[in-house]
Design a protein around this motif. Structure first.
Motif, PDB file in Angstrom:
ATOM      1  N   ASP A  30       0.819  -1.217   0.000  1.00 54.63           N
ATOM      2  CA  ASP A  30       0.000   0.000   0.000  1.00 54.63           C
ATOM      3  C   ASP A  30       0.851   1.265   0.000  1.00 54.63           C
ATOM      4  N   GLN A  31       1.892   1.296   0.822  1.00 51.46           N
ATOM      5  CA  GLN A  31       2.772   2.465   0.852  1.00 51.46           C
ATOM      6  C   GLN A  31       3.490   2.623  -0.485  1.00 51.46           C
ATOM      7  N   ALA A  32       3.882   1.509  -1.079  1.00 45.40           N
ATOM      8  CA  ALA A  32       4.532   1.554  -2.388  1.00 45.40           C
ATOM      9  C   ALA A  32       3.590   2.149  -3.432  1.00 45.40           C
ATOM     10  N   ALA A  33       2.328   1.732  -3.402  1.00 41.58           N
ATOM     11  CA  ALA A  33       1.343   2.264  -4.350  1.00 41.58           C
ATOM     12  C   ALA A  33       1.157   3.766  -4.146  1.00 41.58           C
ATOM     13  N   ASP A  34       1.056   4.190  -2.896  1.00 43.40           N
ATOM     14  CA  ASP A  34       0.891   5.620  -2.604  1.00 43.40           C
ATOM     15  C   ASP A  34       2.073   6.435  -3.110  1.00 43.40           C
ATOM     16  N   LEU A  35       3.287   5.952  -2.834  1.00 41.25           N
ATOM     17  CA  LEU A  35       4.472   6.709  -3.237  1.00 41.25           C
ATOM     18  C   LEU A  35       4.702   6.655  -4.745  1.00 41.25           C
TER      19      LEU A  35
END
Length: 164
Positions: A30-35
């Motif tokens: 999820d953090q990877a997708a956001d960034l």
């Protein structure tokens, strides 16, 4: 069929790769997708967004994404330190969730402001504001002139005011 924009092509060709790179760095899908999304938002808002092609698109995206990852880790560290400080407070003095959020946002803005300062300016500012040293003591400690300390403090205060 209309020709796609350079940014749309950049996104189509490199988003999956960038997402995978960020996932490996962060360990969180999820953090990877956001960034990854934030990286492309930055590309679109940059002055280079109108370029028809980038010489090294992955290097360009990686540079932006690496800066975002560093910001993410710094924010997490700041949040962790704040939560540790809160945990040491008696429960009766603990701020409300809304107040905690406001404090966290303020801390992040202060961190951004301080991070943007040149190292010497930041060091002088912190010695004054956190350690309570007067300008003359800072000048003596750092072996610089009082005028230099005043100039750096003025620059630091202006930077802080511009973030407000």
């Amino acid at each position: 069929m209309p020709k796609s924009s350079p940014i749309a092509e950049l996104y189509t060709e490199h988003h999956a790769w960038l997402h995978g790179w960020l996932r490996r760095k962060l360990g969180c899908l999820d953090q990877a997708a956001d960034l990854a999304q934030e990286t492309f938002v930055r590309v679109m808002s940059s002055e280079r967004a109108e370029m028809a092609s980038w010489r090294e698109p992955r290097a360009y995206l990686t540079t932006i994404a690496r800066n975002l990852v560093n910001d993410h880790w710094r924010r997490q560290e700041l949040e962790r330190a704040y939560l540790e400080a809160l945990a040491m407070q008696p429960e009766a003095q603990a701020p409300s969730p809304e107040t905690r959020m406001l404090i966290m946002e303020t801390l992040l803005r202060i961190d951004q402001c301080l991070s943007a300062l040149p190292p010497l300016t930041r060091r002088i500012f912190l010695r004054s504001q956190l350690d309570g040293l007067v300008y003359a003591d800072i000048a003596q400690e750092m072996e610089i002139s009082l005028a230099t300390v005043k100039r750096h403090m003025s620059a630091a205060f202006l930077a802080c005011l511009s973030m407000a």
